[in-house]
Design an enzyme around this catalytic site. Structure first.
Site, PDB file in Angstrom:
ATOM      1  N   ASP A   1     -19.754-117.405 -14.924  1.00 33.54           N
ATOM      2  CA  ASP A   1     -19.439-115.975 -14.913  1.00 33.54           C
ATOM      3  C   ASP A   1     -20.026-115.361 -16.169  1.00 33.54           C
ATOM      4  O   ASP A   1     -19.921-115.939 -17.253  1.00 33.54           O
ATOM      5  CB  ASP A   1     -17.942-115.716 -14.878  1.00 33.54           C
ATOM      6  CG  ASP A   1     -17.640-114.225 -14.805  1.00 33.54           C
ATOM      7  OD1 ASP A   1     -17.821-113.639 -13.713  1.00 33.54           O
ATOM      8  OD2 ASP A   1     -17.250-113.632 -15.833  1.00 33.54           O
TER       9      ASP A   1
ATOM     10  N   GLU B   1     -20.254-111.592 -18.331  1.00 31.57           N
ATOM     11  CA  GLU B   1     -19.881-110.195 -18.513  1.00 31.57           C
ATOM     12  C   GLU B   1     -21.085-109.484 -19.106  1.00 31.57           C
ATOM     13  O   GLU B   1     -21.828-110.067 -19.922  1.00 31.57           O
ATOM     14  CB  GLU B   1     -18.669-110.074 -19.437  1.00 31.57           C
ATOM     15  CG  GLU B   1     -17.404-110.705 -18.875  1.00 31.57           C
ATOM     16  CD  GLU B   1     -16.948-110.080 -17.559  1.00 31.57           C
ATOM     17  OE1 GLU B   1     -16.975-108.835 -17.455  1.00 31.57           O
ATOM     18  OE2 GLU B   1     -16.575-110.834 -16.638  1.00 31.57           O
TER      19      GLU B   1
ATOM     20  N   HIS C   1     -11.814-110.467 -16.010  1.00 37.83           N
ATOM     21  CA  HIS C   1     -13.021-109.975 -16.686  1.00 37.83           C
ATOM     22  C   HIS C   1     -13.241-110.634 -18.043  1.00 37.83           C
ATOM     23  O   HIS C   1     -13.971-110.104 -18.883  1.00 37.83           O
ATOM     24  CB  HIS C   1     -12.999-108.447 -16.816  1.00 37.83           C
ATOM     25  CG  HIS C   1     -12.951-107.744 -15.492  1.00 37.83           C
ATOM     26  ND1 HIS C   1     -13.975-107.817 -14.577  1.00 37.83           N
ATOM     27  CD2 HIS C   1     -11.979-106.988 -14.926  1.00 37.83           C
ATOM     28  CE1 HIS C   1     -13.646-107.115 -13.507  1.00 37.83           C
ATOM     29  NE2 HIS C   1     -12.447-106.613 -13.688  1.00 37.83           N
TER      30      HIS C   1
END
Length: 328
Positions: A27, A29, A164
Site C-alpha cells: 500500500d 499513500e 490510510h
C-alpha cells in the site's frame, strides 16, 4: 465447508502448481491521484506462496513538494521533511518486491505510482506481475456490498486500526488476501494476474491546467509504457445500453482530457475485461469523453455511428460492476 476446503488447499499436495511462489502486499499513500503526484509512505507485507506472513516493512518518503490531502493520510510537510527521498529507499523497496507478485487493492494505481517513482530515480522496479484484490474478489464472487478495502476486511473479520496508514492498510489487505488466496486454490480459480509494464521514458513539462486548491504548484509528467497492452480475450458482445452494465469484451474508446490519467483509466478498463480501442468504428461499444460537444474525430464518428457516449464519472461507476463474458 469452505473452511475445510481452504485448509485442504493450504497443504503443498493440494496447492495449484501454477500459483506464484511469493507475494508482496503493498500500500502506498500519495500526494494525490495524478501522474505527477508522489509517494509519501509505503508499507509492504511479504507473504509466502500460501499467504503466510514472512515479514513487513514501512517507510516515509519525502515527496519534495506539498503533501496533498493531509486530512486523508495525516502526513504533514513537517513530518515528511526529514524523511528519505525515494531514490534513497529504492534499493530496500526493491528487495521487498523482488521475485514476487505485487498485491494491492486497486493494484493498477499502486503499480503506476511505484513505477513512476522508480523511473524518476532512473531505476526499474523488479515487478513483473500484479494481482488486484478487487479483481480476485470478483473472481471468487464474494458477497460484498462494495469493493472498498473496508468491505473486504469486514467480510473476513479483519479489524482496521489506522485507515490510510500504509503499513496498516497493507496488514489489513494481507490478512484479507490470505483466505481469498486459499479459497481460490481450493476452488481451482485462476488468479487474475496482470503484467507490469515498466516505464521507459519520463519528461517534465509545465502544467497547462489550474491545480486544485491545496496541491501546490508542480510539473506534469509524461510517461510511455514499454510494451503494448495484451489483446482482450473476450468476444465483443455489442454496444453498451444505457441503464445496463458493461460486459467483458466491449470495445471502449476514449476522447479528450480526463481528470484521471488516461493510462490509468485504460488499465482499469483492461483489467475489467474490456477492449480498449485506439480508434472509433461501428464496432465500438462505448465512447468515454468529458466533452461530448467537441469536434474530435472520435466524437464526430460517434455521432455518425450512433455510438453511446458517457462521461468519465459515469464510466468509473460502470467499471465497478462489469458483467462477466458469456460462456461458450
Amino acid at each position: 465447508m469452505l473452511e475445510d476446503r481452504m485448509r485442504a488447499a493450504s497443504s503443498p499436495t493440494a496447492w495449484p502448481a501454477a500459483y506464484p511462489k511469493g507475494y508482496a502486499v503493498v500500500d502506498v499513500e500519495t500526494t494525490g491521484l495524478a501522474r505527477d503526484d508522489r509517494i509519501i509512505s509505503a508499507g509492504v507485507y511479504r507473504l509466502d506462496e500460501h499467504g503466510e506472513v514472512e515479514d513487513h516493512w514501512y517507510t516515509l518518503v519525502n515527496p519534495e513538494r506539498d503533501p496533498g490531502p493531509v486530512w486523508i493520510h495525516g502526513l504533514t510537510s513537517d513530518v515528511l521533511e526529514g524523511a528519505p527521498l525515494f531514490q534513497e529507499i529504492a534499493e530496500e523497496f526493491s528487495a521487498r518486491l523482488d521475485g514476487r507478485v505485487l498485491v494491492a487493492h486497486n493494484a493498477v494505481f499502486d503499480w503506476q505510482m511505484i513505477a513512476r517513482e522508480y523511473a524518476r530515480a532512473e531505476r526499474e522496479a523488479p515487478v513483473r506481475q500484479r494481482l488486484c484484490t478487487i479483481a480476485l474478489s470478483k473472481e471468487l464472487a464474494l458477497p460484498l456490498p462494495n469493493y472498498k478495502l473496508e468491505a473486504l476486511a469486514a467480510h473476513f473479520g479483519v479489524v482496521q486500526q489506522r485507515a490510510h496508514h500504509a503499513l496498516d492498510d497493507a496488514r489489513v489487505l494481507a490478512e484479507a488476501f490470505r483466505p481469498s488466496l486459499r479459497a481460490a486454490a481450493a476452488g481451482g480459480v485462476r488468479l487474475p494476474l496482470h503484467e507490469c509494464r515498466p516505464l521507459t521514458e519520463w519528461t517534465d513539462r509545465p502544467v497547462p491546467r489550474q491545480q486544485p486548491a491545496g496541491y501546490g504548484n508542480y510539473r506534469q509528467t509524461s510517461w510511455r509504457p514499454a510494451r503494448k497492452r495484451p489483446a482482450c480475450p473476450y468476444p465483443n458482445p455489442g454496444r453498451y445500453e444505457a441503464g445496463k452494465r458493461l460486459k467483458q469484451g466491449m470495445r471502449v474508446a476514449f476522447s479528450g482530457d480526463t481528470s484521471t490519467e488516461r493510462d490509468l483509466l485504460e488499465d482499469r478498463a483492461t483489467e475489467a475485461g474490456l477492449h480498449v480501442a485506439t480508434s472509433l468504428s461501428r464496432l465500438t461499444s462505448l465512447l468515454v469523453t468529458n466533452d461530448p460537444d467537441s469536434g474530435t474525430s472520435k466524437v464526430v464518428k460517434a455521432r455518425q455511428f450512433g455510438t453511446p457516449v458517457v462521461d468519465e464519472a459515469a464510466f468509473g461507476q460502470l467499471l465497478g460492476d462489469v458483467e462477466a463474458a458469456s460462456e461458450g
